[in-house]
Design an enzyme around this catalytic site. Structure first.
Site, PDB file in Angstrom:
ATOM      1  N   HIS A  81     -10.653 -11.049 -12.712  1.00  0.00           N
ATOM      2  CA  HIS A  81     -11.119 -10.107 -11.693  1.00  0.00           C
ATOM      3  C   HIS A  81     -11.249 -10.733 -10.313  1.00  0.00           C
ATOM      4  CE1 HIS A  81     -11.954  -6.192 -10.334  1.00  0.00           C
ATOM      5  NE2 HIS A  81     -12.800  -6.756  -9.513  1.00  0.00           N
ATOM      6  N   TYR A 128      -9.571 -10.185  -5.916  1.00  0.00           N
ATOM      7  CA  TYR A 128     -10.147 -10.335  -4.569  1.00  0.00           C
ATOM      8  C   TYR A 128      -9.509 -11.508  -3.838  1.00  0.00           C
ATOM      9  CZ  TYR A 128     -13.042  -6.687  -6.227  1.00  0.00           C
ATOM     10  OH  TYR A 128     -13.431  -5.479  -6.741  1.00  0.00           O
ATOM     11  N   HIS A 156      -3.571   2.521 -11.190  1.00  0.00           N
ATOM     12  CA  HIS A 156      -4.615   1.974 -10.304  1.00  0.00           C
ATOM     13  C   HIS A 156      -4.128   0.706  -9.620  1.00  0.00           C
ATOM     14  CE1 HIS A 156      -8.256  -0.126  -9.054  1.00  0.00           C
ATOM     15  NE2 HIS A 156      -8.040  -1.057  -9.968  1.00  0.00           N
ATOM     16  N   PHE A 157      -3.552  -0.208 -10.402  1.00  0.00           N
ATOM     17  CA  PHE A 157      -3.281  -1.485  -9.741  1.00  0.00           C
ATOM     18  C   PHE A 157      -2.006  -1.472  -8.895  1.00  0.00           C
ATOM     19  CE2 PHE A 157      -1.920  -3.062 -14.125  1.00  0.00           C
ATOM     20  CZ  PHE A 157      -0.613  -3.406 -13.819  1.00  0.00           C
ATOM     21  N   HIS A 158      -1.165  -0.443  -9.072  1.00  0.00           N
ATOM     22  CA  HIS A 158      -0.058  -0.351  -8.108  1.00  0.00           C
ATOM     23  C   HIS A 158      -0.532   0.264  -6.796  1.00  0.00           C
ATOM     24  CE1 HIS A 158       2.419  -1.540 -11.509  1.00  0.00           C
ATOM     25  NE2 HIS A 158       3.327  -1.879 -10.612  1.00  0.00           N
ATOM     26  N   ARG A 171      -0.173   1.840 -21.892  1.00  0.00           N
ATOM     27  CA  ARG A 171       0.491   0.884 -21.007  1.00  0.00           C
ATOM     28  C   ARG A 171       1.191  -0.163 -21.863  1.00  0.00           C
ATOM     29  NH1 ARG A 171      -4.123  -3.285 -18.622  1.00  0.00           N
ATOM     30  NH2 ARG A 171      -2.292  -4.152 -17.624  1.00  0.00           N
ATOM     31  N   ARG A 172       2.040  -0.970 -21.242  1.00  0.00           N
ATOM     32  CA  ARG A 172       2.684  -2.111 -21.906  1.00  0.00           C
ATOM     33  C   ARG A 172       3.382  -1.722 -23.213  1.00  0.00           C
ATOM     34  NH1 ARG A 172      -1.887  -6.892 -21.086  1.00  0.00           N
ATOM     35  NH2 ARG A 172      -1.122  -7.473 -19.058  1.00  0.00           N
TER      36      ARG A 172
HETATM   37 FE1  HAS Z   1      -9.144  -2.973 -10.142  1.00  0.00          FE
HETATM   38  C1  HAS Z   1      -8.157  -3.051 -13.474  1.00  0.00           C
HETATM   39  C2  HAS Z   1     -12.202  -1.771 -11.045  1.00  0.00           C
HETATM   40  C3  HAS Z   1     -10.176  -3.104  -6.854  1.00  0.00           C
HETATM   41  C4  HAS Z   1      -6.350  -4.813  -9.356  1.00  0.00           C
HETATM   42  N1  HAS Z   1      -7.549  -3.764 -11.204  1.00  0.00           N
HETATM   43  C5  HAS Z   1      -7.328  -3.658 -12.562  1.00  0.00           C
HETATM   44  C6  HAS Z   1      -6.101  -4.327 -12.887  1.00  0.00           C
HETATM   45  C7  HAS Z   1      -5.612  -4.866 -11.715  1.00  0.00           C
HETATM   46  C8  HAS Z   1      -6.530  -4.491 -10.670  1.00  0.00           C
HETATM   47  C9  HAS Z   1      -4.363  -5.704 -11.568  1.00  0.00           C
HETATM   48  O1  HAS Z   1     -13.864  -1.570 -13.597  1.00  0.00           O
HETATM   49  C10 HAS Z   1      -5.465  -4.396 -14.268  1.00  0.00           C
HETATM   50  C11 HAS Z   1      -5.730  -5.654 -14.985  1.00  0.00           C
HETATM   51  C12 HAS Z   1      -5.042  -5.641 -16.326  1.00  0.00           C
HETATM   52  O2  HAS Z   1      -3.850  -6.008 -16.372  1.00  0.00           O
HETATM   53  O3  HAS Z   1      -5.647  -5.230 -17.315  1.00  0.00           O
HETATM   54  N2  HAS Z   1     -10.837  -2.468  -9.139  1.00  0.00           N
HETATM   55  C13 HAS Z   1     -11.956  -1.965  -9.688  1.00  0.00           C
HETATM   56  C14 HAS Z   1     -12.942  -1.679  -8.643  1.00  0.00           C
HETATM   57  C15 HAS Z   1     -12.366  -2.050  -7.457  1.00  0.00           C
HETATM   58  C16 HAS Z   1     -11.048  -2.567  -7.784  1.00  0.00           C
HETATM   59  C17 HAS Z   1     -14.308  -1.102  -8.789  1.00  0.00           C
HETATM   60  N3  HAS Z   1      -8.409  -3.780  -8.435  1.00  0.00           N
HETATM   61  C18 HAS Z   1      -8.999  -3.740  -7.204  1.00  0.00           C
HETATM   62  C19 HAS Z   1      -8.205  -4.467  -6.261  1.00  0.00           C
HETATM   63  C20 HAS Z   1      -7.126  -4.954  -6.966  1.00  0.00           C
HETATM   64  C21 HAS Z   1      -7.274  -4.511  -8.330  1.00  0.00           C
HETATM   65  C22 HAS Z   1      -8.560  -4.657  -4.791  1.00  0.00           C
HETATM   66  C23 HAS Z   1      -5.988  -5.791  -6.529  1.00  0.00           C
HETATM   67  C24 HAS Z   1      -5.945  -6.426  -5.406  1.00  0.00           C
HETATM   68  N4  HAS Z   1      -9.994  -2.488 -11.910  1.00  0.00           N
HETATM   69  C25 HAS Z   1     -11.274  -2.062 -12.054  1.00  0.00           C
HETATM   70  C26 HAS Z   1     -11.576  -1.943 -13.494  1.00  0.00           C
HETATM   71  C27 HAS Z   1     -10.429  -2.315 -14.193  1.00  0.00           C
HETATM   72  C28 HAS Z   1      -9.454  -2.640 -13.175  1.00  0.00           C
HETATM   73  C29 HAS Z   1     -12.830  -1.538 -14.122  1.00  0.00           C
HETATM   74  C30 HAS Z   1     -10.247  -2.398 -15.721  1.00  0.00           C
HETATM   75  C31 HAS Z   1      -9.625  -1.175 -16.251  1.00  0.00           C
HETATM   76  C32 HAS Z   1      -9.355  -1.304 -17.739  1.00  0.00           C
HETATM   77  O4  HAS Z   1      -9.986  -0.580 -18.503  1.00  0.00           O
HETATM   78  O5  HAS Z   1      -8.522  -2.124 -18.166  1.00  0.00           O
HETATM   79  C33 HAS Z   1     -13.043  -1.980  -6.082  1.00  0.00           C
HETATM   80  O6  HAS Z   1     -13.129  -3.257  -5.512  1.00  0.00           O
HETATM   81  C34 HAS Z   1     -12.358  -1.022  -5.159  1.00  0.00           C
HETATM   82  C35 HAS Z   1     -13.085  -0.880  -3.849  1.00  0.00           C
HETATM   83  C36 HAS Z   1     -12.207  -0.217  -2.824  1.00  0.00           C
HETATM   84  C37 HAS Z   1     -12.525   0.840  -2.096  1.00  0.00           C
HETATM   85  C38 HAS Z   1     -11.509   1.432  -1.151  1.00  0.00           C
HETATM   86  C39 HAS Z   1     -11.768   1.075   0.294  1.00  0.00           C
HETATM   87  C40 HAS Z   1     -10.686   1.674   1.139  1.00  0.00           C
HETATM   88  C41 HAS Z   1     -10.095   1.063   2.213  1.00  0.00           C
HETATM   89  C42 HAS Z   1      -9.011   1.794   2.938  1.00  0.00           C
HETATM   90  C43 HAS Z   1      -9.578   2.546   4.131  1.00  0.00           C
HETATM   91  C44 HAS Z   1      -8.523   3.346   4.816  1.00  0.00           C
HETATM   92  C45 HAS Z   1      -8.456   3.512   6.162  1.00  0.00           C
HETATM   93  C46 HAS Z   1      -7.367   4.318   6.713  1.00  0.00           C
HETATM   94  C47 HAS Z   1      -9.415   2.880   7.093  1.00  0.00           C
HETATM   95  C48 HAS Z   1     -13.851   1.463  -2.199  1.00  0.00           C
HETATM   96  C49 HAS Z   1     -10.536  -0.271   2.717  1.00  0.00           C
HETATM   97  C50 HAS Z   1      -7.941   5.503   7.413  1.00  0.00           C
HETATM   98  C51 HAS Z   1      -7.015   5.960   8.469  1.00  0.00           C
HETATM   99  C52 HAS Z   1      -7.389   6.441   9.669  1.00  0.00           C
HETATM  100  C53 HAS Z   1      -6.396   6.793  10.704  1.00  0.00           C
HETATM  101  C54 HAS Z   1      -8.810   6.654   9.991  1.00  0.00           C
END
Ligand code: HAS
Length: 559
Positions: free
Chosen positions: A218, A222, A372-374, A435-436
């Site tokens: 995990h 980050y 999710h991860f894509h 998956r997989r």
């Molecule tokens: Fe995740 C599974 C929970 C973030 C990558 N995640 C994965 C896997 C990968 C991955 C690769 O709790 C699969 C692993 C595997 O092979 O089994 N993930 C989270 C949570 C977050 C999160 C709570 N993940 C990421 C990030 C990744 C990533 C970042 C890659 C870099 N994830 C999980 C969980 C699993 C999981 C479970 C396990 C699932 C399972 O059952 O197997 C958080 O950190 C996300 C927080 C992000 C936000 C979004 C903020 C938005 C932003 C954009 C703002 C847009 C703007 C544009 C400003 C709250 C910053 C506006 C435009 C204007 C013009 C105004």
């Protein structure tokens, strides 16, 4: 100050070699969607089988490309912002170790001896050289930070009272997280997997391996994210034509990610036996907390974009949106970061679904998870890597970007592809699509008793999206290769990454020093992991033999 000549060469190798390897990673991504939609109904294609291809796709794209970029980008930021020479010997040692590790692991994958996917958790067993390759790669990636520390300490001595440049804070945050996260996985590989694959021990505690892996797995996400956040906080406001809305928000985000990235890997193991629901619940709550720095980033970057748009003449509640440089060929880097943000909105929201203990039961191990991860690693991170690599490579070689218009289109094509791909995978996941799994052999094959016609549309949506993503990669390589082949253009000033100024330049003592955040992170990890690991060691089954994905019989390591 110009970067050292040899450092430039090392940075170029760290960016270009993984991009070359990425051609295979991307090719196997496209093949994946063809297998999943049942267009390929076979075990293998062009001599490489499904799990070999899936392992190559994951290891090259998610581990090799991302880590090399973090190191190369780190050297560029540290050299530029601290205006100091770094150790070339250290950079060279790191490059040699990482390259030899990556080549060794890739060779084992393509020889069909390491089809263990990028998570490489047992009882799937790889050839010992795959694990040796991993160790070399990880140790090589540790070297840069340790050589940057004396440079940074010198800078602090010479600039007493000044704030550390924001980019340097972000890069150190990334590598501190990396250092903390990779120690348990190094233990897993050296003490468990390597001796096991060499036949020195007959079985290992699988639960311990999985837990050590996710202690790493995990924070790994980050570590991928932090260099991209450096691009968002230091570069994007400037590219948009404005300033960073809050300097404090950036520094707090980086420090909070040091604190919260590690003690929550159990959210990948909600469905695993042998770990108490209390430990899972605690780490589930911590997972929700780690979303806060990203939510803060969303508001800060949105405010920075609004500020920039208003400076460009944007008016009204929503009218300012039109004023951002979405389609400027000269400012081609802007869409790489902007599209990444848009994609991440959905990646983040779906992460919060995953983290919610009970909802995780619905989506775990289904196609939802790759969807999710894509939208995370293959969204903001991948676009940051593509854009950042093009910017640094052409900047260091003093080459023009040929053509800016095509370079600018790539992120839009990629974003379209990822949205279509992920929509298909989300729907499929909610309908139970695993998956997989090589679905071409079963669920997507009308001749099979397991055929699932209700998965046809989502799997085909995924395929269309995946092929559009493949097209974006093709366009990117056309730009990159044409730019590399172009004649250099003399530049007046040495290459430098664009850097934004702060709009609100708050000075908060709590985010000036790394030490208290690192100490708190270590304590929090100990608190979150002591009980589950102690229980796994005490009650764990210790005799799992190794398996390969193509056979139900255990691997015999004695010959
Ligand atoms: Fe995740 C599974 C929970 C973030 C990558 N995640 C994965 C896997 C990968 C991955 C690769 O709790 C699969 C692993 C595997 O092979 O089994 N993930 C989270 C949570 C977050 C999160 C709570 N993940 C990421 C990030 C990744 C990533 C970042 C890659 C870099 N994830 C999980 C969980 C699993 C999981 C479970 C396990 C699932 C399972 O059952 O197997 C958080 O950190 C996300 C927080 C992000 C936000 C979004 C903020 C938005 C932003 C954009 C703002 C847009 C703007 C544009 C400003 C709250 C910053 C506006 C435009 C204007 C013009 C105004």
């Amino acid at each position: 100050m110009e970067l050292q000549k040899n450092l430039k060469r090392i940075i170029l190798a760290e960016l270009l070699v993984p991009l070359a390897l990425f051609v295979f990673g991307a090719y196997h991504g496209v093949l994946q969607v063809l297998y999943l939609a049942g267009v390929i109904r076979a075990n293998s294609f062009a001599g490489i089988d499904y799990y070999e291809g899936l392992t190559a796709h994951g290891v090259i794209n998610a581990i090799v490309l991302t880590t090399f970029f973090a190191v190369a980008f780190g050297y560029t930021v540290i050299g530029q912002e601290l205006k100091s020479h770094v150790s070339i010997a250290g950079a060279a040692i790191s490059l040699v170790l990482m390259l030899s590790g990556a080549v060794m692991a890739a060779a084992m994958i393509f020889l069909g001896k390491a089809s263990v996917l990028y998570t490489f958790y047992p009882p799937l067993m790889a050839h010992p050289l795959f694990y040796v390759g991993l160790v070399l790669f990880i140790v090589g990636s540790w070297v840069p930070m340790w050589t940057w520390i004396p440079v940074y300490l010198r800078w602090r001595k010479e600039h007493r009272g000044q704030k550390t440049p924001m980019g340097v804070v972000g890069i150190f945050a990334a590598f501190i997280v990396w250092q903390m996260a990779t120690l348990p996985v190094a233990f897993e590989v050296l003490v468990q997997l390597l001796p096991w694959s060499l036949g020195w021990i007959s079985g290992i505690n699988v639960m311990l391996s999985r837990t050590l892996f996710w202690f790493f797995g995990h924070p790994l996400v980050y570590f991928w994210l932090l260099p991209t956040y450096v691009l968002y906080y230091t570069m994007l406001p400037k590219l948009a034509g404005g300033k960073l809305f809050s300097d404090f928000a950036g520094r707090f985000t980086f420090m909070a990610l040091i604190l919260l990235s590690c003690p929550l890997g159990l959210h990948h193991q909600f469905a695993d036996p042998g770990i108490s629901t209390t430990s899972k619940g605690i780490q589930g709550v911590l997972t929700l907390l780690v979303a806060i720095p990203s939510l803060l980033t969303a508001f800060t970057i949105a405010a920075s974009l609004e500020h920039a748009a208003r400076r460009r003449g944007g008016k009204g509640l929503f009218g300012w949106w039109n004023k951002l440089p979405y389609f400027s060929a000269e400012n081609w880097m802007f869409p790489y970061l902007f599209c990444g943000l848009l994609i991440f909105l959905f990646g983040g929201i779906t992460g919060i679904v995953n983290a919610s203990y009970s909802m995780n039961n619905v989506v775990h191990n289904t196609a939802w998870v790759p969807a999710h991860f894509h939208l995370t690693v293959a969204g903001p991170i991948f676009l940051g890597i593509l854009g950042g690599s093009l910017l640094i490579v052409t900047g260091l070689l003093k080459k023009p970007v040929v053509s800016g218009a095509m370079a600018m289109i790539v992120p839009y094509v990629w974003m379209t592809g990822t949205f279509i791909f992920s929509t298909g995978f989300f729907i499929g996941g909610l309908r139970g699509e695993p998956r997989r799994t090589n679905m071409g052999l079963t669920y997507m094959n009308p001749a099979s008793p397991s055929y699932r016609p209700d998965w046809f549309v989502p799997a085909h949506l995924g395929m269309v999206g995946g092929c559009i993503m493949g097209l974006a990669v093709l366009l990117y390589f056309i730009v990159l290769i044409r730019s590399l082949a172009a004649k250099p253009v003399p530049a007046e000033a040495p290459f430098a990454l664009p850097t934004s100024e702060p709009y609100h330049d708050e000075d908060v003592a709590a985010v000036r020093n790394f030490a208290p955040w690192v100490a708190a992170a270590v304590l929090l990890c100990a608190a979150a992991y002591y009980v589950p690991i102690a229980n796994i060691v005490k009650f764990g089954v210790t005799t799992a033999p190794g398996f390969r994905p193509d056979s139900p019989a255990a691997v015999n390591t004695t010959h």
